[in-house]
Write an enzyme that holds these catalytic residues in place. Structure first.
Site, short mmCIF file in Angstrom:
data_model
loop_
_atom_site.label_atom_id
_atom_site.label_comp_id
_atom_site.label_asym_id
_atom_site.label_seq_id
_atom_site.Cartn_x
_atom_site.Cartn_y
_atom_site.Cartn_z
N ALA A 17 0.81 -1.23 0.00
CA ALA A 17 0.00 0.00 0.00
C ALA A 17 0.84 1.28 0.00
CB ALA A 17 -0.91 -0.01 1.23
N LYS A 20 4.84 2.72 -4.97
CA LYS A 20 4.44 3.69 -6.01
C LYS A 20 3.04 3.38 -6.55
CE LYS A 20 8.33 2.94 -8.36
NZ LYS A 20 9.10 2.23 -7.31
N ALA A 111 -3.13 -9.87 -13.23
CA ALA A 111 -3.29 -8.85 -14.28
C ALA A 111 -1.93 -8.22 -14.58
CB ALA A 111 -4.28 -7.79 -13.84
N HIS A 141 10.81 1.37 -18.95
CA HIS A 141 10.29 1.62 -17.60
C HIS A 141 11.25 2.48 -16.79
CE1 HIS A 141 7.53 -1.73 -18.47
NE2 HIS A 141 6.80 -1.27 -17.46
N LYS A 145 12.41 -0.50 -11.33
CA LYS A 145 11.64 -1.74 -11.57
C LYS A 145 12.51 -2.97 -11.31
CE LYS A 145 8.65 -4.00 -14.99
NZ LYS A 145 7.74 -4.42 -13.91
N1 LIG Z 1 -0.29 -4.76 -13.19
C1 LIG Z 1 -0.04 -3.47 -13.37
O1 LIG Z 1 -0.79 -2.75 -14.06
C2 LIG Z 1 1.14 -2.87 -12.71
C3 LIG Z 1 1.97 -3.67 -12.01
N2 LIG Z 1 3.05 -3.14 -11.35
C4 LIG Z 1 3.80 -4.09 -10.56
O2 LIG Z 1 3.48 -3.86 -9.19
C5 LIG Z 1 4.59 -4.18 -8.36
C6 LIG Z 1 4.90 -2.99 -7.47
O3 LIG Z 1 5.36 -1.93 -8.29
P1 LIG Z 1 5.77 -0.52 -7.65
O4 LIG Z 1 4.64 0.02 -6.86
O5 LIG Z 1 6.34 0.27 -8.77
O6 LIG Z 1 6.95 -0.96 -6.67
P2 LIG Z 1 7.39 -0.29 -5.29
O7 LIG Z 1 8.73 -0.86 -4.98
O8 LIG Z 1 7.25 1.18 -5.38
O9 LIG Z 1 6.32 -0.82 -4.24
C7 LIG Z 1 6.27 -2.13 -3.76
C8 LIG Z 1 5.84 -2.04 -2.31
O10 LIG Z 1 5.57 -3.35 -1.84
C9 LIG Z 1 6.04 -3.42 -0.50
N3 LIG Z 1 6.24 -4.80 -0.14
C10 LIG Z 1 7.26 -5.63 -0.45
N4 LIG Z 1 7.07 -6.85 0.08
C11 LIG Z 1 5.88 -6.78 0.74
C12 LIG Z 1 5.12 -7.70 1.49
N5 LIG Z 1 5.55 -8.96 1.69
N6 LIG Z 1 3.94 -7.29 2.04
C13 LIG Z 1 3.50 -6.04 1.87
N7 LIG Z 1 4.18 -5.11 1.17
C14 LIG Z 1 5.35 -5.48 0.61
C15 LIG Z 1 7.31 -2.60 -0.52
O11 LIG Z 1 7.64 -2.20 0.79
P3 LIG Z 1 9.20 -1.98 1.20
O12 LIG Z 1 9.63 -0.80 0.41
O13 LIG Z 1 9.10 -1.77 2.66
O14 LIG Z 1 9.91 -3.25 0.80
C16 LIG Z 1 6.90 -1.43 -1.39
O15 LIG Z 1 6.31 -0.39 -0.64
C17 LIG Z 1 5.73 -4.58 -9.32
O16 LIG Z 1 5.76 -5.99 -9.45
C18 LIG Z 1 5.29 -3.95 -10.64
O17 LIG Z 1 5.80 -4.63 -11.76
C19 LIG Z 1 3.32 -1.81 -11.38
C20 LIG Z 1 2.54 -0.96 -12.10
C21 LIG Z 1 1.37 -1.42 -12.84
O1 LIG Z 2 6.77 -1.94 -12.68
C1 LIG Z 2 6.00 -1.18 -13.30
O2 LIG Z 2 6.06 0.05 -13.20
C2 LIG Z 2 5.01 -1.78 -14.19
N1 LIG Z 2 4.86 -3.07 -14.18
C3 LIG Z 2 3.97 -3.82 -14.96
C4 LIG Z 2 4.72 -4.73 -15.90
O3 LIG Z 2 5.75 -5.30 -15.50
O4 LIG Z 2 4.27 -4.92 -17.02
C5 LIG Z 2 2.92 -2.97 -15.63
C6 LIG Z 2 3.43 -1.64 -16.10
O5 LIG Z 2 4.27 -1.88 -17.18
C7 LIG Z 2 4.14 -0.90 -14.99
#
Ligand SMILES: NC(=O)C1=CN([C@@H]2O[C@H](COP(=O)(O)OP(=O)(O)OC[C@H]3O[C@@H](n4cnc5c(N)ncnc54)[C@H](OP(=O)(O)O)[C@@H]3O)[C@@H](O)[C@H]2O)C=CC1
Ligand SMILES: O=C(O)C1=N[C@H](C(=O)O)C[C@H](O)C1
Length: 255
Positions: A17, A20, A111, A141, A145
């Site tokens: 939560a 990013k 998804a 990206h 990532k």
């Molecule tokens: N499907 C989609 O449309 C999209 C998917 N993504 C995917 O979403 C994921 C997250 O991306 P993004 O937000 O950029 O990454 P971030 O690194 O910004 O955020 C991930 C968060 O998850 C937390 N986290 C890690 N392990 C756990 C756990 N076991 N329980 C709870 N929280 C945890 C981290 O906390 P801490 O920093 O304390 O480790 C961090 O705050 C990636 O796999 C990305 O590829 C991203 C964008 C779009």
């Molecule tokens: O990590 C990201 O930022 C994103 N992850 C997803 C992916 O791996 O396809 C979706 C989007 O590209 C953003």
């Protein structure tokens, strides 16, 4: 277990939560009167909090290293899950299907991309694939990532490869005989995928197709993570009434 959705406000927990994407999702879901965010879980928080507050659907946007443990917990505790976290391969999906066999009433949506534009980009690429001899994917990206290639690029490659097979196309033409490791990218299902990590970018992808005398480039740009929120909401509303594993949000959309 009662299916969630329709008339009820759905109680949602967000894993990751404070990340990013997770923080954009929490802000977005808080604007909706169809869901209530009952838990915001970071990496240091216990998953048991999801059970204690009665979360009906969890959104996991954490990390490829964390997501499988989270899913095992949610399925075992009867919580439907929408997974945005990437890094899934066939082995992981098979493991998930095994867990769901033991919990047939639970729905899990994996998804690779929540953005409607990205889903359409993948759809258009698969449609075009039958008509072009060549196709390669370039994903771009932000440099924080964790996984490469992106989940979206992997999924696009699989969809394009399936469309080529259905059309009776053979391997993409490529005369390369010597190369530095990685110079031609990763190969997913026979499709070359190239990854760029550039400060300032969010998430972008080009699918470049070619035939004698012409090329077609299909490009999608995520400029801000608010673009993922409507898709997350659609997944949250649909997952409880779709037991089993669903891969791709397009399965819940009327495209
Ligand atoms: N499907 C989609 O449309 C999209 C998917 N993504 C995917 O979403 C994921 C997250 O991306 P993004 O937000 O950029 O990454 P971030 O690194 O910004 O955020 C991930 C968060 O998850 C937390 N986290 C890690 N392990 C756990 C756990 N076991 N329980 C709870 N929280 C945890 C981290 O906390 P801490 O920093 O304390 O480790 C961090 O705050 C990636 O796999 C990305 O590829 C991203 C964008 C779009
Ligand atoms: O990590 C990201 O930022 C994103 N992850 C997803 C992916 O791996 O396809 C979706 C989007 O590209 C953003």
């Amino acid at each position: 277990m009662r299916p969630v959705g329709f008339l009820d406000v759905i109680k949602v927990g967000v894993l990751g939560a404070y990340g990013k994407l997770g923080s954009a999702i929490v802000s977005g879901l808080e604007q909706s009167d169809r869901v209530e965010v009952v838990a915001r879980i970071g990496s240091a928080d216990p998953l048991q909090a999801l059970v204690d507050v009665g979360a009906e659907v969890v959104v996991d946007v954490t990390d490829p290293d964390a997501v499988m443990g989270n899913l095992e917990f949610c399925i075992r505790h009867g919580i439907h899950t929408v997974v945005g976290t990437t890094g899934f391969d066939d082995d992981r999906l098979a493991t998930l299907r095994g867990w769901l066999d033991d919990a047939p009433e639970i729905g899990v949506l994996v998804a690779p991309n929540f953005s409607i534009g990205a889903i359409l980009m993948m759809r258009f690429a698969a449609q075009a694939a039958a008509f072009f001899e060549s196709v390669e994917i370039v994903e771009l990206h932000h440099p924080t990532k964790a996984d490469a290639p992106s989940g979206t690029a992997r999924r696009t490659a699989e969809l394009v490869a399936a469309a080529r097979r259905d059309a009776g196309l053979g391997p993409v033409p490529d005369a390369t005989t010597t190369q530095l490791d990685g110079a031609r990218g990763a190969v997913v299902d026979g499709i070359h995928v190239h990854g760029l990590r550039i400060r300032g970018l969010v998430a972008h992808q080009e699918v470049v197709l070619g035939a004698p005398g012409e090329t077609l480039t299909i490009r999608h740009d995520s400029l801000d993570r608010t673009g993922f929120v409507p898709g997350v909401l659609a997944g949250v509303e649909a997952v409880g009434s779709n037991p089993g594993l669903t891969v791709g949000l397009e399965n819940f959309l009327d495209l």
